[in-house]
Design an enzyme around this catalytic site. Sequence first.
Site, short mmCIF file in Angstrom:
data_model
loop_
_atom_site.label_atom_id
_atom_site.label_comp_id
_atom_site.label_asym_id
_atom_site.label_seq_id
_atom_site.Cartn_x
_atom_site.Cartn_y
_atom_site.Cartn_z
N SER A 221 -12.09 -90.80 16.85
CA SER A 221 -10.65 -90.73 16.55
C SER A 221 -10.05 -89.38 16.96
O SER A 221 -9.30 -88.76 16.21
CB SER A 221 -10.41 -90.96 15.04
OG SER A 221 -10.97 -92.18 14.63
N ASP B 148 -7.33 -64.83 22.12
CA ASP B 148 -8.53 -64.02 21.88
C ASP B 148 -8.77 -63.08 23.05
O ASP B 148 -9.16 -61.91 22.86
CB ASP B 148 -9.76 -64.92 21.72
CG ASP B 148 -9.66 -65.85 20.51
OD1 ASP B 148 -8.87 -65.55 19.60
OD2 ASP B 148 -10.37 -66.87 20.50
N ASP C 183 -7.30 -82.75 32.33
CA ASP C 183 -6.76 -81.42 32.00
C ASP C 183 -6.70 -81.19 30.50
O ASP C 183 -6.23 -80.13 30.06
CB ASP C 183 -5.34 -81.27 32.58
CG ASP C 183 -5.34 -81.30 34.11
OD1 ASP C 183 -6.38 -80.94 34.70
OD2 ASP C 183 -4.32 -81.69 34.69
#
Length: 360
Positions: A54, A315, A152
Amino acid sequence: MVPRVHVEVASLKSCVQRLAPSGGGGGANSLFGMGNPLLDICAVVDKDFLDKYSLKPNDQILAEAKHKELFEELVKKFKVEYHAGGATQNSIKIAQWMIQEPHKVGTFFGCIGKDKFGEILKEKAEEVHVDAHYYEQDEEPTGTCAACITGDNRSLVANLAAANCYKKDKHLDLEENWKLVEKAKVYYIAGFFLTVSLESILKVAKHASENNKLFCMNLSAPFICQFFKDNLMQVMPYVDVLFGNETEATAFAKEQDFDTKDIKEIARKAQALPKDNKKRQRVVVITQGKDETIETFPVVKTDPKYIVDTNGAGDAFVGGFLSELVQEKPLDQCVKAAHYAANVIIQRAGCSFPEKPDFK
């Protein structure tokens, strides 16, 4: 395109210059990070695999009971790549990559399990020359993040597991580990770790403040600003450099009753919050969209067709910034390196990078 960045700054140059008397920057163990280590497991999957669990093609979720078998199945059915992941560890490894030599400029603490994935995580941290010292326990398995790639799109499923089990008294307080903390000059902890060990963060943050070192933190996510604001505000007096994106900054402003949605004003109000170390003012770095701000830095433009994966860009931005900060470089160089690192990472799958940076 990597977002513009607004920096509300008393003067980061003066911040950095204050580090100089304690010795040169960028040496072994001079950058310290602590957070949630995750083993990133990346694979190209099919629609049937997404449907089975899911999953949406492009999403970020925490693993639930129904995802229990996902990680093992991913490894068995598909060709996988492993990377040392987790927000703080990503930033530390990017900083190390930007610096190159010496190795082990970046130290990283976090909790893993005594299992196969833990061993792989240790190998991957060593490969990128990060001096990782994990607290290893056998109650929970090593935290993982499955990156399920279709075309993508990239569906992320994170299972924090052992990352939630870090213990100050069993790791940070140990003499050999605390000596590594004391060696550092710049500290970085993402806001996500506020959900794990506030007492560990406070011990490191107070050490930085008392010794006039630089302590950096990231707002990390709107839910941190909303549901962990008490923890966040206990640490805020020790924060010298605060990172966040526009969405996080807006959530932070709402919770702090700043009564403004203007990013410039939010940055100024965050900068003005009470601060323990009065020798330097707080620096606030907010990445944002196309809007002009008081102090705008040029961005690295990337043709959209070369953008592979924007996850990890934040990050990487922090990692690039820290790589110059720990070397006592001026503000514009820190931001330039941050943009460069983020631009490289969005052109690759996961928080990965080429062998050497092309940055000057």
